[in-house]
Write a protein that holds these residues in place. Structure first.
Motif, PDB file in Angstrom:
ATOM      1  N   PRO A 190      21.897  -2.391  40.719  1.00 56.23           N
ATOM      2  CA  PRO A 190      21.646  -1.157  39.975  1.00 56.23           C
ATOM      3  C   PRO A 190      20.844  -0.110  40.735  1.00 56.23           C
ATOM      4  CG  PRO A 190      20.133  -2.855  39.264  1.00 56.23           C
ATOM      5  CD  PRO A 190      21.036  -3.508  40.275  1.00 56.23           C
ATOM      6  N   GLU A 191      20.213  -0.511  41.868  1.00 58.38           N
ATOM      7  CA  GLU A 191      19.328   0.420  42.571  1.00 58.38           C
ATOM      8  C   GLU A 191      19.476   0.250  44.075  1.00 58.38           C
ATOM      9  OE1 GLU A 191      15.801  -0.423  39.330  1.00 58.38           O
ATOM     10  OE2 GLU A 191      16.467  -1.841  40.857  1.00 58.38           O
ATOM     11  N   HIS A 192      18.987   1.250  44.790  1.00 57.00           N
ATOM     12  CA  HIS A 192      18.989   1.231  46.254  1.00 57.00           C
ATOM     13  C   HIS A 192      17.606   1.730  46.672  1.00 57.00           C
ATOM     14  CE1 HIS A 192      20.946   1.183  50.189  1.00 57.00           C
ATOM     15  NE2 HIS A 192      20.407   2.360  50.441  1.00 57.00           N
ATOM     16  N   ARG A 193      16.650   0.809  46.758  1.00 58.45           N
ATOM     17  CA  ARG A 193      15.263   1.162  47.043  1.00 58.45           C
ATOM     18  C   ARG A 193      14.761   0.397  48.260  1.00 58.45           C
ATOM     19  NH1 ARG A 193      16.464   4.504  43.959  1.00 58.45           N
ATOM     20  NH2 ARG A 193      15.487   5.158  42.017  1.00 58.45           N
ATOM     21  N   LEU A 194      13.736   0.961  48.893  1.00 59.93           N
ATOM     22  CA  LEU A 194      13.051   0.229  49.947  1.00 59.93           C
ATOM     23  C   LEU A 194      12.116  -0.762  49.272  1.00 59.93           C
ATOM     24  CD1 LEU A 194      12.395  -0.182  52.940  1.00 59.93           C
ATOM     25  CD2 LEU A 194      10.657   1.623  52.722  1.00 59.93           C
ATOM     26  N   LEU A 195      12.241  -2.038  49.614  1.00 62.65           N
ATOM     27  CA  LEU A 195      11.471  -3.112  48.985  1.00 62.65           C
ATOM     28  C   LEU A 195      10.524  -3.749  49.988  1.00 62.65           C
ATOM     29  CD1 LEU A 195      14.431  -4.917  47.154  1.00 62.65           C
ATOM     30  CD2 LEU A 195      13.080  -2.970  46.336  1.00 62.65           C
ATOM     31  N   HIS A 196       9.465  -4.364  49.478  1.00 67.45           N
ATOM     32  CA  HIS A 196       8.519  -5.094  50.327  1.00 67.45           C
ATOM     33  C   HIS A 196       9.198  -6.288  50.977  1.00 67.45           C
ATOM     34  CE1 HIS A 196       5.254  -7.897  51.321  1.00 67.45           C
ATOM     35  NE2 HIS A 196       4.436  -6.857  51.340  1.00 67.45           N
ATOM     36  N   GLY A 197       9.949  -7.038  50.190  1.00 70.49           N
ATOM     37  CA  GLY A 197      10.759  -8.127  50.723  1.00 70.49           C
ATOM     38  C   GLY A 197      10.153  -9.510  50.637  1.00 70.49           C
ATOM     39  N   THR A 198       8.836  -9.613  50.685  1.00 64.03           N
ATOM     40  CA  THR A 198       8.191 -10.929  50.614  1.00 64.03           C
ATOM     41  C   THR A 198       6.892 -10.830  49.816  1.00 64.03           C
ATOM     42  OG1 THR A 198       7.376 -12.798  51.943  1.00 64.03           O
ATOM     43  CG2 THR A 198       7.052 -10.591  52.860  1.00 64.03           C
ATOM     44  N   PHE A 199       6.968 -10.117  48.694  1.00 61.49           N
ATOM     45  CA  PHE A 199       5.780  -9.746  47.928  1.00 61.49           C
ATOM     46  C   PHE A 199       5.262 -10.889  47.068  1.00 61.49           C
ATOM     47  CE2 PHE A 199       3.428  -7.704  44.497  1.00 61.49           C
ATOM     48  CZ  PHE A 199       2.663  -6.785  45.197  1.00 61.49           C
ATOM     49  N   ARG A 200       3.959 -11.092  47.134  1.00 63.94           N
ATOM     50  CA  ARG A 200       3.259 -12.040  46.273  1.00 63.94           C
ATOM     51  C   ARG A 200       1.787 -11.644  46.227  1.00 63.94           C
ATOM     52  NH1 ARG A 200       5.209 -14.289  50.862  1.00 63.94           N
ATOM     53  NH2 ARG A 200       3.801 -15.334  52.326  1.00 63.94           N
ATOM     54  N   GLN A 201       0.999 -12.335  45.417  1.00 66.10           N
ATOM     55  CA  GLN A 201      -0.391 -11.928  45.225  1.00 66.10           C
ATOM     56  C   GLN A 201      -1.186 -11.900  46.525  1.00 66.10           C
ATOM     57  OE1 GLN A 201      -2.310 -14.217  42.141  1.00 66.10           O
ATOM     58  NE2 GLN A 201      -0.690 -13.817  40.648  1.00 66.10           N
ATOM     59  N   GLU A 208     -10.613   0.129  50.889  1.00 67.57           N
ATOM     60  CA  GLU A 208     -11.654   1.118  50.649  1.00 67.57           C
ATOM     61  C   GLU A 208     -11.091   2.372  49.981  1.00 67.57           C
ATOM     62  OE1 GLU A 208     -14.829   0.692  51.073  1.00 67.57           O
ATOM     63  OE2 GLU A 208     -14.597  -1.303  51.982  1.00 67.57           O
ATOM     64  N   ARG A 209      -9.955   2.876  50.462  1.00 66.64           N
ATOM     65  CA  ARG A 209      -9.460   4.162  49.961  1.00 66.64           C
ATOM     66  C   ARG A 209      -8.730   4.046  48.634  1.00 66.64           C
ATOM     67  NH1 ARG A 209      -4.057   4.691  51.509  1.00 66.64           N
ATOM     68  NH2 ARG A 209      -3.374   3.188  53.076  1.00 66.64           N
ATOM     69  N   THR A 210      -8.397   2.833  48.242  1.00 65.13           N
ATOM     70  CA  THR A 210      -7.801   2.539  46.939  1.00 65.13           C
ATOM     71  C   THR A 210      -8.097   1.072  46.675  1.00 65.13           C
ATOM     72  OG1 THR A 210      -5.767   2.785  45.622  1.00 65.13           O
ATOM     73  CG2 THR A 210      -5.537   1.872  47.837  1.00 65.13           C
ATOM     74  N   PRO A 211      -8.182   0.640  45.417  1.00 61.43           N
ATOM     75  CA  PRO A 211      -8.613  -0.744  45.182  1.00 61.43           C
ATOM     76  C   PRO A 211      -7.771  -1.800  45.866  1.00 61.43           C
ATOM     77  CG  PRO A 211      -8.733   0.531  43.151  1.00 61.43           C
ATOM     78  CD  PRO A 211      -8.067   1.408  44.163  1.00 61.43           C
ATOM     79  N   TRP A 212      -6.429  -1.632  45.867  1.00 59.49           N
ATOM     80  CA  TRP A 212      -5.550  -2.670  46.406  1.00 59.49           C
ATOM     81  C   TRP A 212      -4.411  -2.043  47.208  1.00 59.49           C
ATOM     82  CZ3 TRP A 212      -7.735  -7.237  45.718  1.00 59.49           C
ATOM     83  CH2 TRP A 212      -8.545  -7.440  44.595  1.00 59.49           C
ATOM     84  N   LEU A 213      -4.049  -2.703  48.312  1.00 61.34           N
ATOM     85  CA  LEU A 213      -2.934  -2.244  49.128  1.00 61.34           C
ATOM     86  C   LEU A 213      -2.111  -3.443  49.586  1.00 61.34           C
ATOM     87  CD1 LEU A 213      -4.721   0.428  51.360  1.00 61.34           C
ATOM     88  CD2 LEU A 213      -2.984   0.898  49.613  1.00 61.34           C
ATOM     89  N   ALA A 214      -0.816  -3.237  49.706  1.00 62.84           N
ATOM     90  CA  ALA A 214       0.079  -4.302  50.138  1.00 62.84           C
ATOM     91  C   ALA A 214       0.089  -4.406  51.665  1.00 62.84           C
ATOM     92  CB  ALA A 214       1.491  -4.037  49.632  1.00 62.84           C
ATOM     93  N   VAL A 215       0.262  -5.622  52.149  1.00 59.81           N
ATOM     94  CA  VAL A 215       0.362  -5.887  53.581  1.00 59.81           C
ATOM     95  C   VAL A 215       1.566  -6.790  53.839  1.00 59.81           C
ATOM     96  CG1 VAL A 215      -2.132  -5.679  53.928  1.00 59.81           C
ATOM     97  CG2 VAL A 215      -1.143  -7.927  53.450  1.00 59.81           C
ATOM     98  N   GLY A 216       1.911  -6.947  55.112  1.00 58.16           N
ATOM     99  CA  GLY A 216       2.888  -7.940  55.535  1.00 58.16           C
ATOM    100  C   GLY A 216       4.270  -7.836  54.954  1.00 58.16           C
ATOM    101  N   PRO A 217       4.875  -6.637  54.881  1.00 57.24           N
ATOM    102  CA  PRO A 217       6.237  -6.573  54.342  1.00 57.24           C
ATOM    103  C   PRO A 217       7.262  -7.138  55.316  1.00 57.24           C
ATOM    104  CG  PRO A 217       5.613  -4.431  55.207  1.00 57.24           C
ATOM    105  CD  PRO A 217       4.380  -5.302  55.291  1.00 57.24           C
ATOM    106  N   ASP A 218       8.336  -7.636  54.767  1.00 61.19           N
ATOM    107  CA  ASP A 218       9.559  -7.944  55.526  1.00 61.19           C
ATOM    108  C   ASP A 218      10.622  -7.097  54.852  1.00 61.19           C
ATOM    109  OD1 ASP A 218      11.570  -8.935  57.066  1.00 61.19           O
ATOM    110  OD2 ASP A 218      11.528 -10.969  56.246  1.00 61.19           O
ATOM    111  N   PRO A 219      10.627  -5.785  55.119  1.00 62.25           N
ATOM    112  CA  PRO A 219      11.338  -4.832  54.266  1.00 62.25           C
ATOM    113  C   PRO A 219      12.837  -5.048  54.220  1.00 62.25           C
ATOM    114  CG  PRO A 219      10.595  -3.796  56.294  1.00 62.25           C
ATOM    115  CD  PRO A 219       9.950  -5.138  56.246  1.00 62.25           C
ATOM    116  N   VAL A 220      13.365  -4.721  53.061  1.00 62.81           N
ATOM    117  CA  VAL A 220      14.791  -4.868  52.792  1.00 62.81           C
ATOM    118  C   VAL A 220      15.163  -3.771  51.808  1.00 62.81           C
ATOM    119  CG1 VAL A 220      14.418  -6.494  50.887  1.00 62.81           C
ATOM    120  CG2 VAL A 220      16.554  -6.588  52.154  1.00 62.81           C
ATOM    121  N   VAL A 221      16.423  -3.395  51.783  1.00 63.56           N
ATOM    122  CA  VAL A 221      16.878  -2.334  50.883  1.00 63.56           C
ATOM    123  C   VAL A 221      17.773  -2.938  49.810  1.00 63.56           C
ATOM    124  CG1 VAL A 221      18.329  -0.276  50.727  1.00 63.56           C
ATOM    125  CG2 VAL A 221      16.695  -0.502  52.594  1.00 63.56           C
TER     126      VAL A 221
END
Length: 301
Positions: A190-201, A208-221
């Motif tokens: 249904p969608e065509h988005r850039l995804l993190h790919g391996t997202f978990r807690q 510092e600049r925002t409470p939480w940020l994602a790291v370590g993507p294995d991006p996929v569309v």
């Protein structure tokens, strides 16, 4: 300084390294060269670190804390670089300027030992989902270079590996169900988005600049529901140990789908496929304990 790769990384790469791969052997020299080229001062190697890269806490020439990350080509570090550049620090760690060396990333330093897993479960899931929503953007136009895999491409490779793995009849039932779910899901994304790919807690760190940020993507569309699969099974050991694990899992699927306005059945289908794929892969490399946890979890779906 001697760059000794953490044992967690050595074990993980040993399970997956193709014949003749000498990346790990060359890693200490490559890390030293990366430090010298960027005029960095090393604080320490992050331990236990990840399973696909060496992470070194460093300081730039002006004293600014940063992170140096080195990853082998098969873990697609150049795709990670492109995704981080496209996100531009919105929802994800910021890619810092500097010399571009293949397989080497210089990143802003977050709080590496503080992830959303430190929060109570309900709050952790809420914060993680909110972070993930910010990453779901239109993918960049790569000019036909196919920098990012699609969900269909990545899961197609995984499906072939699953079919070729010898498993007992009980696991084969799960494999067949997972393959059928994938076939239906990729038929009409249904969608065509850039995804993190391996997202978990554990991929969401305090900043510092925002409470939480994602790291370590294995991006996929692809479609957003794919990105929730690993989040649904977070803390799988606790789920398996709980007498209400199955009910909790199904509730997670429903709540995450509702909070992010996604189709519940698509979230469930991708969670099933990715859990079975991870379980079969664990069997293939001899991690039977992990495989049993993942396949029991998959059976609840």
């Amino acid at each position: 300084m001697a760059f000794e790769p953490p044992q967690r990384l050595v074990r993980a790469l040993g399970e997956t390294a193709p014949s003749g791969d000498d990346w790990l052997e060359k890693l200490p020299e490559a890390a030293q060269q990366a430090v010298v080229l960027r005029e960095l001062t090393v604080d320490r190697v992050q331990v236990p670190g990840g399973r696909s890269s060496l992470v070194v806490l460093v300081r730039r020439a002006d004293g600014t804390p940063a992170v140096l990350k080195l990853a082998p080509p098969r873990f697609r570090p150049e795709a990670e670089r492109a995704a981080l550049a496209h996100w531009g620090g919105l929802g994800a760690v910021q890619l810092l300027d500097g010399p571009v060396t293949q397989g080497v990333l210089l990143l802003e330093r977050l709080h590496p030992d503080v992830s959303v897993r430190s929060l109570p479960e309900a709050k952790a899931q809420l914060e993680a989902a909110g972070t993930l929503r910010r990453l779901w953007v239109e993918p960049p136009d790569d000019g036909g270079g196919h920098l990012f895999e699609t969900v269909a491409e990545r899961t197609g490779r995984q499906a072939e590996a699953m079919r070729g793995t010898a498993v007992d009849s009980e696991v084969r039932v799960l494999v067949d169900a997972a393959l059928a779910a994938r076939a239906e899901l990729v038929a009409a994304p249904p969608e065509h988005r850039l995804l993190h790919g391996t997202f978990r807690q554990s991929k969401v760190l305090a900043a510092e600049r925002t409470p939480w940020l994602a790291v370590g993507p294995d991006p996929v569309v692809g479609e957003c529901a794919f990105d929730l699969a690993r989040l649904v099974r977070d803390r799988v050991e606790d789920l398996i140990a709980s007498p209400s694990g199955a009910a909790t899992t199904r509730r997670r699927v429903r709540k995450l789908a509702e909070s992010l306005e996604l189709d519940q059945e698509r979230v469930r289908g991708w969670t099933l496929f990715r859990a079975v794929e991870s379980g079969v892969r664990a069997l293939r490399v001899g991690r039977r304990g992990d495989a049993e946890l993942l396949l029991e979890f998959a059976g609840w779906l």
